[in-house]
Design a protein around this motif. Structure first.
Motif, short mmCIF file in Angstrom:
data_model
loop_
_atom_site.label_atom_id
_atom_site.label_comp_id
_atom_site.label_asym_id
_atom_site.label_seq_id
_atom_site.Cartn_x
_atom_site.Cartn_y
_atom_site.Cartn_z
N ASP A 184 -41.95 -32.57 0.43
CA ASP A 184 -41.02 -31.50 0.03
C ASP A 184 -41.06 -31.29 -1.48
N MET A 185 -41.04 -32.40 -2.23
CA MET A 185 -41.07 -32.30 -3.69
C MET A 185 -42.39 -31.71 -4.17
N TYR A 186 -43.48 -32.15 -3.57
CA TYR A 186 -44.80 -31.61 -3.95
C TYR A 186 -44.88 -30.12 -3.63
N GLU A 187 -44.39 -29.74 -2.45
CA GLU A 187 -44.43 -28.34 -2.06
C GLU A 187 -43.58 -27.48 -3.01
N THR A 188 -42.44 -28.01 -3.42
CA THR A 188 -41.58 -27.30 -4.38
C THR A 188 -42.29 -27.10 -5.71
N MET A 189 -42.92 -28.16 -6.21
CA MET A 189 -43.65 -28.06 -7.47
C MET A 189 -44.82 -27.09 -7.34
N ARG A 190 -45.53 -27.16 -6.24
CA ARG A 190 -46.68 -26.25 -6.02
C ARG A 190 -46.21 -24.79 -6.00
N GLU A 191 -45.04 -24.57 -5.42
CA GLU A 191 -44.46 -23.23 -5.36
C GLU A 191 -44.05 -22.72 -6.74
N LEU A 192 -43.53 -23.65 -7.58
CA LEU A 192 -42.97 -23.25 -8.87
C LEU A 192 -43.99 -23.23 -10.00
N LEU A 193 -45.13 -23.91 -9.83
CA LEU A 193 -46.09 -24.04 -10.93
C LEU A 193 -46.57 -22.69 -11.50
N PRO A 194 -46.87 -21.68 -10.67
CA PRO A 194 -47.28 -20.39 -11.26
C PRO A 194 -46.20 -19.80 -12.17
N GLU A 195 -44.93 -19.94 -11.78
CA GLU A 195 -43.85 -19.43 -12.61
C GLU A 195 -43.69 -20.27 -13.87
N ILE A 196 -43.83 -21.58 -13.73
CA ILE A 196 -43.75 -22.48 -14.89
C ILE A 196 -44.85 -22.14 -15.89
N GLU A 197 -46.04 -21.85 -15.39
CA GLU A 197 -47.17 -21.54 -16.26
C GLU A 197 -46.90 -20.28 -17.08
N VAL A 198 -46.20 -19.32 -16.49
CA VAL A 198 -45.88 -18.07 -17.20
C VAL A 198 -44.73 -18.29 -18.19
N ILE A 199 -43.66 -18.93 -17.72
CA ILE A 199 -42.47 -19.11 -18.55
C ILE A 199 -42.76 -20.02 -19.75
N PHE A 200 -43.52 -21.10 -19.50
CA PHE A 200 -43.81 -22.08 -20.55
C PHE A 200 -45.23 -21.87 -21.11
N SER A 201 -45.56 -20.61 -21.39
CA SER A 201 -46.92 -20.29 -21.84
C SER A 201 -47.10 -20.41 -23.35
#
Length: 525
Positions: A348-365
């Motif tokens: 569940d935690m891995y799936e959550t991170m995998r889901e959020l990583l594209p957004e994290i990459e944009v926000i924390f660019s």
């Protein structure tokens, strides 16, 4: 006789013509003499007038210089007057009339620039020092106004309001946190099972960002920040922004239930308590990334739009503590003692991170947030690695289960129901497990690694059950125990997705084994 008269006539005409030409030459010479005389007189006249022309030019130049000097003097007097007029406005402060105060600050800036260029003016240094003193006082008041606006209008959002900003699909799964999603006797009972099945469709969902600062206040904050940074007071501006906004963000997460837990704290928690905290972490990670961090970035971008370096640094400073607190909890879980029941929350935690990583990459660019972004990607990798190891250890744990207490009436053993439920839920995570195993989605389910691992788990369970059956002194109970447990395995597989993985051959083969034990039971009973 007639010829002689004509000749005389021609000669007379020739004489008259010569006399006329002589007179013309004389007239021409006279004209040349007269014109030469005029040229000489003009030259003498020009020489005589030159001093007068020089004097006239000097007078005109003097008039121009006087006009320029008067204009400069007028400008200097005007700037003196500006300093006098804005001084009272500067001392009054920006609270009652922010627009007028900012205009006064702009005038003071222009005033300083003017007198800086007028170094030849005797009193320019005194004027500049006075204006700088006013400007310094103005910056202090702008900083106070900046902090007051931020403090007054930065409210900690209520968790219920944040939940309303999420789409229904995310909201329903978040609302189910803490509810049982697996039978009590299963190894992977997870409060977040609804969050981690496929992970598909989340990224395209539109999110309604919460209002963390009123829209009418942001332009005022932008104007204040613009004046402060332009005047060289960028550090005071950035520090004030970071102090207030980071505190509000930390409080927002605390209100959602985020705690600062170390690896040692996690190790001490009971599994039921830890499971609830993991479910809340998943919920809070989604809210933090999709709502809070996204809106914080938007606010930073609007306030510091002309200053990208300050914008990135402000955002990094505001989110650093909150984001690292969330990531540290994830790291603590990834590094905690491995056990079979943790597999599903790890997934569940891995799936959550995998889901959020594209957004994290944009926000924390930004450059200032590079380390934070890399930490998020590192956590996703560690969760994947821990989940893989945990999954691999499960087969061995099943095979080596040494429960000594036999089931008195030969019915289904708790280990059997435990493993079967475990396997059932594995199939809810097929997409995630394929990601972990590095498999392509086009591979047939029966040929996947999950199918191979499931066959080994079922084989390990059967081997263990055969060992447990020998604890019975009554041969009839031995046969009955094996018949009931293998029948339970077959029935459970036929009613689940596991049938597509294990195949009809496995089902038929084990049905025959059930029949063999049934016949053995009849024979010895």
């Amino acid at each position: 006789m007639g010829a002689s008269n004509e000749l005389n006539t021609l000669m007379e005409r020739g004489r008259i013509l010569r006399e006329s030409l002589g007179k013309s030459q004389t007239i021409t010479d006279s004209l040349i003499t007269i014109l030469g005389s005029f040229d000489h007189r003009l030259s003498v006249l020009e020489t005589a007038m030159r001093p007068t022309q020089v004097h006239t030019h000097a007078i005109r130049k003097a008039h121009e210089n006087i006009d320029y000097t008067l204009k400069v003097a007028e400008r200097i007097l005007t700037e003196f007057d500006v300093t006098r007029k804005v001084e009272s406005k500067i001392k009054e402060g920006p609270h009652n009339d922010l627009a007028g105060y900012l205009a006064a600050v702009d005038q003071l800036h222009t005033n300083v620039e003017f007198f800086t260029c007028q170094k030849s003016f005797d009193n320019s240094n005194g004027v500049i020092n006075h204006a700088h003193g006013l400007l310094s006082k103005a910056m202090g008041m702008l900083e106070e106004e900046f902090m007051e606006l931020l403090t007054t209008h930065s409210k900690v959002p209520e968790p219920a309001r944040l939940l309303e900003c999420l789409p229904n699909t995310v909201r329903s799964s978040a609302a189910s946190l803490g509810a049982a999603s697996m039978p009590d006797d299963s190894p992977g009972k997870s409060a977040t099972m609804a969050d981690g099945k496929n992970g598909k469709g989340m990224k395209a969902i539109m999110i309604t960002l919460p209002v963390l600062l009123p829209p009418r206040i942001i332009p005022q904050l932008h104007e204040l920040a613009l004046r402060m940074i332009t005047a060289g007071h960028h550090q005071q501006c950035v520090n004030a922004y970071r102090e207030i906004r980071s505190s509000v963000l930390d409080q927002s997460l605390q209100k959602l239930g985020v705690e600062k837990l170390s690896k040692e704290d996690v190790q001490k928690l009971q599994w039921e308590v830890l499971e609830g905290k993991i479910g809340n972490w998943i919920h809070c990670m989604r809210i933090a990334v999709k709502l809070l961090f996204s809106e914080e970035w938007k606010i930073c971008d609007q306030i510091f739009q002309e200053f990208s370096a300050h914008r990135d640094q402000c955002f990094a400073d505001v989110t650093a503590n909150s984001f690292s607190m969330l990531l540290r909890f994830g790291e603590a879980i990834a590094k905690s003692k491995k056990s079979p029941e943790k597999l599903f929350v790890l997934l569940d935690m891995y799936e959550t991170m995998r889901e959020l990583l594209p957004e994290i990459e944009v926000i924390f660019s930004g450059k200032a947030t590079t380390e934070m972004k890399e930490s998020a990607f590192g956590l996703a990798q560690r969760l994947a690695q821990t989940a893989q190891v945990t999954f691999g250890d499960f087969e061995e744990a099943v095979e080596k289960d040494a429960t000594k207490t036999p089931v008195l009436d030969g019915t289904v053993h708790p280990l059997t129901s435990y493993v079967i439920n475990y396997v059932k839920f594995l199939f809810d995570y097929q997409s995630t497990l394929r990601q972990l195993f590095g498999e392509d989605e086009t591979i047939e389910p029966a040929n996947s690694r999950l199918a191979a691992e499931t066959l080994q788990i079922m084989s390990a369970l059967q081997t263990n059950l055969e060992g447990k059956s020998k604890q019975y002194k009554d041969p009839a109970l031995t046969q009955l125990f094996l018949m009931n447990n293998i029948h339970y395995m077959v029935k459970s597989v036929r009613r689940s997705e596991a049938k597509d993985m294990l195949g009809d051959d496995w089902v038929q083969r084990h049905r025959r084994i059930v029949q063999q034990h049934a016949n053995g039971y009849k024979r010895v009973a």
